[in-house]
Design a protein around this motif. Structure first.
Motif, PDB file in Angstrom:
ATOM      1  N   UNK A  56       0.905  -1.193   0.165  1.00 60.38           N
ATOM      2  CA  UNK A  56      -0.039  -0.018  -0.129  1.00 60.38           C
ATOM      3  C   UNK A  56       0.821   1.335   0.013  1.00 60.38           C
ATOM      4  N   UNK A  57       2.065   1.386   0.725  1.00 61.71           N
ATOM      5  CA  UNK A  57       2.819   2.604   0.891  1.00 61.71           C
ATOM      6  C   UNK A  57       4.340   2.049   0.805  1.00 61.71           C
ATOM      7  N   UNK A  58       5.049   3.005   0.793  1.00 64.23           N
ATOM      8  CA  UNK A  58       6.544   2.613   0.858  1.00 64.23           C
ATOM      9  C   UNK A  58       6.750   2.462   2.249  1.00 64.23           C
ATOM     10  N   UNK A  59       7.074   1.371   2.687  1.00 63.03           N
ATOM     11  CA  UNK A  59       7.247   1.129   4.195  1.00 63.03           C
ATOM     12  C   UNK A  59       8.186  -0.178   4.101  1.00 63.03           C
ATOM     13  N   UNK A  60       9.170  -0.242   5.201  1.00 64.00           N
ATOM     14  CA  UNK A  60      10.232  -1.043   5.206  1.00 64.00           C
ATOM     15  C   UNK A  60      10.121  -1.790   6.573  1.00 64.00           C
ATOM     16  N   UNK A  61      10.563  -3.034   6.734  1.00 68.62           N
ATOM     17  CA  UNK A  61      10.784  -3.787   7.950  1.00 68.62           C
ATOM     18  C   UNK A  61      12.201  -3.606   8.099  1.00 68.62           C
ATOM     19  N   UNK A  62      12.521  -3.353   9.155  1.00 71.69           N
ATOM     20  CA  UNK A  62      14.149  -3.187   9.261  1.00 71.69           C
ATOM     21  C   UNK A  62      14.771  -3.720  10.623  1.00 71.69           C
ATOM     22  N   UNK A  63      15.921  -4.356  10.369  1.00 71.96           N
ATOM     23  CA  UNK A  63      16.567  -5.003  11.399  1.00 71.96           C
ATOM     24  C   UNK A  63      17.969  -4.390  11.331  1.00 71.96           C
ATOM     25  N   UNK A  64      18.076  -3.500  12.438  1.00 76.04           N
ATOM     26  CA  UNK A  64      19.610  -2.608  12.360  1.00 76.04           C
ATOM     27  C   UNK A  64      20.155  -2.773  13.702  1.00 76.04           C
ATOM     28  N   UNK A  65      21.240  -2.707  13.688  1.00 80.89           N
ATOM     29  CA  UNK A  65      22.098  -2.599  15.088  1.00 80.89           C
ATOM     30  C   UNK A  65      23.005  -1.117  14.779  1.00 80.89           C
ATOM     31  N   UNK A  66      22.714  -0.220  15.857  1.00 74.08           N
ATOM     32  CA  UNK A  66      23.633   0.783  15.878  1.00 74.08           C
ATOM     33  C   UNK A  66      24.655   0.499  16.890  1.00 74.08           C
ATOM     34  N   UNK A  96      28.878   1.003  23.059  1.00 76.41           N
ATOM     35  CA  UNK A  96      27.463   0.565  23.343  1.00 76.41           C
ATOM     36  C   UNK A  96      26.576   0.213  21.867  1.00 76.41           C
ATOM     37  N   UNK A  97      25.769  -0.676  22.000  1.00 74.79           N
ATOM     38  CA  UNK A  97      24.644  -0.691  20.804  1.00 74.79           C
ATOM     39  C   UNK A  97      23.306  -0.512  21.178  1.00 74.79           C
ATOM     40  N   UNK A  98      22.423  -0.474  20.012  1.00 77.62           N
ATOM     41  CA  UNK A  98      20.969  -0.560  20.183  1.00 77.62           C
ATOM     42  C   UNK A  98      20.473  -1.315  19.079  1.00 77.62           C
ATOM     43  N   UNK A  99      19.653  -2.314  19.241  1.00 79.17           N
ATOM     44  CA  UNK A  99      19.078  -3.260  18.114  1.00 79.17           C
ATOM     45  C   UNK A  99      17.661  -2.797  18.127  1.00 79.17           C
ATOM     46  N   UNK A 100      17.507  -2.428  16.757  1.00 80.73           N
ATOM     47  CA  UNK A 100      16.273  -2.094  16.245  1.00 80.73           C
ATOM     48  C   UNK A 100      15.340  -3.177  15.298  1.00 80.73           C
ATOM     49  N   UNK A 101      14.036  -3.223  15.415  1.00 82.88           N
ATOM     50  CA  UNK A 101      13.593  -4.294  14.647  1.00 82.88           C
ATOM     51  C   UNK A 101      11.904  -3.810  14.548  1.00 82.88           C
ATOM     52  N   UNK A 102      11.653  -3.396  13.584  1.00 78.38           N
ATOM     53  CA  UNK A 102      10.214  -2.946  13.264  1.00 78.38           C
ATOM     54  C   UNK A 102       9.948  -2.486  11.943  1.00 78.38           C
ATOM     55  N   UNK A 103       8.659  -1.731  11.981  1.00 79.70           N
ATOM     56  CA  UNK A 103       8.331  -1.139  10.618  1.00 79.70           C
ATOM     57  C   UNK A 103       8.738   0.316  10.479  1.00 79.70           C
ATOM     58  N   UNK A 104       8.956   0.554   9.401  1.00 82.74           N
ATOM     59  CA  UNK A 104       9.521   2.053   9.264  1.00 82.74           C
ATOM     60  C   UNK A 104       8.757   2.609   7.985  1.00 82.74           C
ATOM     61  N   UNK A 105       7.546   3.311   8.344  1.00 84.29           N
ATOM     62  CA  UNK A 105       6.915   3.945   7.324  1.00 84.29           C
ATOM     63  C   UNK A 105       7.480   5.320   6.889  1.00 84.29           C
ATOM     64  N   UNK A 106       8.469   5.096   5.810  1.00 89.92           N
ATOM     65  CA  UNK A 106       9.322   6.106   5.661  1.00 89.92           C
ATOM     66  C   UNK A 106       8.650   7.431   4.975  1.00 89.92           C
ATOM     67  N   UNK A 107       7.283   7.397   4.628  1.00 85.60           N
ATOM     68  CA  UNK A 107       6.787   8.475   4.128  1.00 85.60           C
ATOM     69  C   UNK A 107       5.945   9.438   5.233  1.00 85.60           C
ATOM     70  N   UNK A 108       6.255   9.075   6.543  1.00 84.34           N
ATOM     71  CA  UNK A 108       5.637   9.652   7.607  1.00 84.34           C
ATOM     72  C   UNK A 108       6.894  10.741   8.316  1.00 84.34           C
ATOM     73  N   UNK A 109       6.282  11.734   8.556  1.00 83.84           N
ATOM     74  CA  UNK A 109       7.388  12.766   9.158  1.00 83.84           C
ATOM     75  C   UNK A 109       8.034  12.314  10.437  1.00 83.84           C
TER      76      UNK A 109
END
Length: 145
Positions: A95-105, A115-128
């Motif tokens: 429906x929209x440009x959206x990503x599932x992201x799995x990233x470690x900062x 230090x690290x941060x682990x991110x996992x989830x939906x990123x609706x990149x069109x939203x501010x």
């Protein structure tokens, strides 16, 4: 489409300060995440798979990209590097440009070096304003994870 609740970063911070719980431990981070698929401009993301039904028009459903992106103190790619983000993102919406992201900062400089941060989830990149779930990480004792 608008939301009746103010979800700006400042409104969320005010909401957190008014929670009737024990004092939260908060770490505020500010850094810039640079992602480039252009080999002539510091390539940091590579498309590794594409669905057979892929379209080169939005929402680009079914594309998998692997990343090793720099994190910097300023918006310029040439500003001081404080770490990198390694992981993947896949376009996951019809429906929209959206990503599932799995990233470690991974922080490699300054107060949060190690230090690290682990991110996992939906990123609706069109939203501010977007929030991505932090699902884990590690700490060098200066960051609350």
């Amino acid at each position: 489409m608008s939301n009746a609740i103010n979800q700006s970063p400042k409104a969320v911070e005010n909401w957190m300060e008014n929670l009737k719980q024990s004092k939260p431990k908060v770490t505020k981070l500010q850094f810039y995440y640079h992602n480039s698929r252009n080999p002539e401009m510091n390539l940091s993301a590579v498309q590794v798979a594409t669905a057979p039904v892929f379209s080169d028009q939005p929402p680009y459903f079914g594309v998998l990209t692997i990343t090793d992106d720099p994190l910097t103190v300023g918006p310029e790619i040439s500003s001081k590097r404080v770490g990198y983000a390694q992981g993947f993102y896949a376009t996951s919406s019809l429906e929209e440009v959206s990503m599932l992201m799995g990233v470690t900062f991974i922080f490699t400089d300054g107060e949060y070096n190690g230090s690290t941060l682990d991110i996992l989830g939906r990123n609706p990149i069109g939203e501010r304003y977007r929030e991505l779930p932090i699902v884990g990480g590690s700490s060098n004792n200066n960051m609350i994870v």
